[in-house]
Design a protein around this motif. Structure first.
Motif, PDB file in Angstrom:
ATOM      1  N   LEU A 138       1.815  -0.902  -1.303  1.00  0.00           N
ATOM      2  CA  LEU A 138       1.012   0.083  -2.019  1.00  0.00           C
ATOM      3  C   LEU A 138       1.837   1.315  -2.382  1.00  0.00           C
ATOM      4  O   LEU A 138       1.513   2.023  -3.334  1.00  0.00           O
ATOM      5  N   ALA A 180      -1.777   0.330  -7.438  1.00  0.00           N
ATOM      6  CA  ALA A 180      -0.965   1.502  -7.092  1.00  0.00           C
ATOM      7  C   ALA A 180      -0.332   2.112  -8.330  1.00  0.00           C
ATOM      8  O   ALA A 180      -0.354   3.340  -8.522  1.00  0.00           O
ATOM      9  N   TRP A 193       1.200  11.013  -2.728  1.00  0.00           N
ATOM     10  CA  TRP A 193       0.814   9.601  -2.520  1.00  0.00           C
ATOM     11  C   TRP A 193       1.585   9.016  -1.330  1.00  0.00           C
ATOM     12  O   TRP A 193       1.010   8.305  -0.490  1.00  0.00           O
TER      13      TRP A 193
END
Length: 459
Positions: free
Chosen positions: A244, A374, A394
């Protein structure tokens, strides 16, 4: 006959070396065949993308030609992978290679309309899930113990190397004549089929016709075994979480290179450096960690590496130049490659034989969906915020997620029990679709994905 063929797998004891793994004739055949077809595939991707653009001058259609290879996984990856369980793995791999070879020859026909080209390309990619599922399920039948972990690492590394080589070669060849690149891909599929047919011995299918049910039901059992077994679920969470975050530099490379400071590079070079960094780091991580550390140390390093993989991208917050971004992406790839083969090895050990292809379909589809999500999510965020801020925040969230996943990792006893239950299930006759082994007790409890009767692993 199957019963008369000796088991050529090496002993499961002790740390493995590359020489021991490559000493296995069947692994050499599968490894070489995979490398050939992967290189050919990436060459073809570059060629088809350019061919469609040359015919249409449409960026959207060109991008669609590139993206079509992911559709089978997203639309029905687990279902297609479940087909591999019904037939001998070698037969599935050979058939898929032959089908793709023929379709690539058709795609190479001159003056083919773009809709027909895209349709044939999609048909060719439908063979990817069953082929890759069969290969994933076959490797544990060829290699045992730590040889399997090292073999998985080598397999993953050659896949990354094939991506780099294939794209570079494909770009060069396609710029001269895309048809040549497509014919090259067809040839690689033909050679791959020949290598597998000659170099791998035939084995019985893990699911006989007498034990089949509905394909949808069999596919559902793949999801049940992965997410209903605590150890397999923990591995899935760790793998999905790692991917991810590791895909982000590669997915945002084009925009990153064109919007940020180039550090003396032109935008195209900056993009290429960032995109190539993660695969290069992955190759180095897979090879070095497998070679330098034994099984026990690799297992100890698995969770720290999982946390390190997003942690190393957090400095992107400071908007470093492309070479530093590439270094961070390479370190991230190194960490992911260091933990992934061990996670894959544990996954195989805790998985009953009859579910391997289906479980691979579930995992491979999850990987495709996670990575696509993602890149899409961070791309949308980057429309409102700067790319360094998006990547840094992130990744910081990734550190938190990975830390939670690492802390919730099952204890050694739970892992040992899961491996023991899978070993006991593998010693029984082939399970029927309902989860009951032929000749076993009616409850078939030893095949249940959830916590069943505890058995201690033999040490």
């Amino acid at each position: 006959m199957e019963a008369t063929v000796p088991d050529e797998r090496p002993s499961a004891e002790g740390p493995a070396t590359f020489r021991e793994v490559f000493a296995q004739r069947e692994f050499r055949a599968v490894f070489t065949a995979g490398a050939l077809s992967w290189v050919g595939d990436y060459v073809a991707k570059a060629a088809v993308t350019l061919l469609v653009y040359q015919q249409t001058r449409s960026v959207a259609l060109s991008a669609a030609a590139f993206a079509v290879s992911y559709l089978p996984w997203l639309l029905g990856g687990p279902l297609l992978a479940a087909l591999a369980e019904r037939h001998p793995y070698r037969r599935v791999m050979v058939a898929c290679d032959v089908i793709r070879m023929v379709l690539m020859l058709l795609i190479a026909l001159p003056d083919l309309p773009v809709p027909a080209l895209l349709g044939l390309l999609f048909a060719a990619t439908l063979a990817n899930p069953p082929s890759q599922a069969a290969k994933s399920a076959l490797l544990p039948q060829i290699l045992a113990g730590d040889r399997l972990v090292v073999g998985l690492s080598l397999n993953a590394s050659i896949g990354q190397a094939a991506q780099v080589v294939g794209y570079l070669l494909g770009t060069v060849v396609a710029s001269i004549d895309p048809t040549v690149a497509l014919l090259f891909n067809a040839a690689t599929f033909g050679l791959s089929a020949l290598l597998v047919r000659v170099g791998v011995r035939e084995r019985q299918a893990t699911m006989t016709s007498a034990h089949r049910s509905h394909l949808l039901r069999e596919t559902g059992q793949g999801f049940q075994i992965v997410f209903g077994t605590p150890v397999l679920r923990a591995i899935a969470v760790l793998v999905f979480s790692a991917l991810l975050f590791s895909i982000i530099p590669e997915g945002l490379a084009a925009a990153w290179a064109n919007k940020g400071s180039h550090g003396g590079m032109d935008a195209g070079t900056a993009q290429a450096v960032i995109m190539a960094a993660n695969p290069v780091g992955y190759i180095l991580g897979g090879l070095l960690v497998s070679r330098l550390f034994g099984p026990t140390r690799r297992l100890t390093l698995m969770r720290p590496l999982a946390v390190f993989s997003p942690l190393v991208l957090v400095p992107a917050l400071f908007d470093p130049p492309p070479l530093v971004v590439a270094l961070l992406a390479a370190l991230c790839g190194f960490a992911v490659a260091g933990m992934m083969p061990m996670a894959n090895g544990l996954f195989v050990q805790a998985l009953p034989d009859g579910f391997r292809a289906r479980a691979f379909g579930v995992m491979a589809t999850g990987v495709q969906v996670i990575q696509g999500f993602a890149v899409l999510a961070t791309g949308l965020l980057a429309e409102r915020f700067s790319i360094p801020v998006v990547v840094g925040v992130w990744s910081a969230a990734g550190v938190l997620l990975m830390t939670i996943a690492a802390l919730r990792w099952p204890d050694k006893q739970t892992v040992d029990d899961a491996i023991a239950r899978a070993a006991a299930a593998n010693a029984e006759p082939t399970p029927d679709p309902g989860g009951t082994a032929v000749g076993a007790t009616p409850t078939g409890a030893h095949l249940r994905p959830a916590d069943g009767p505890r058995r201690h692993a033999v040490t």
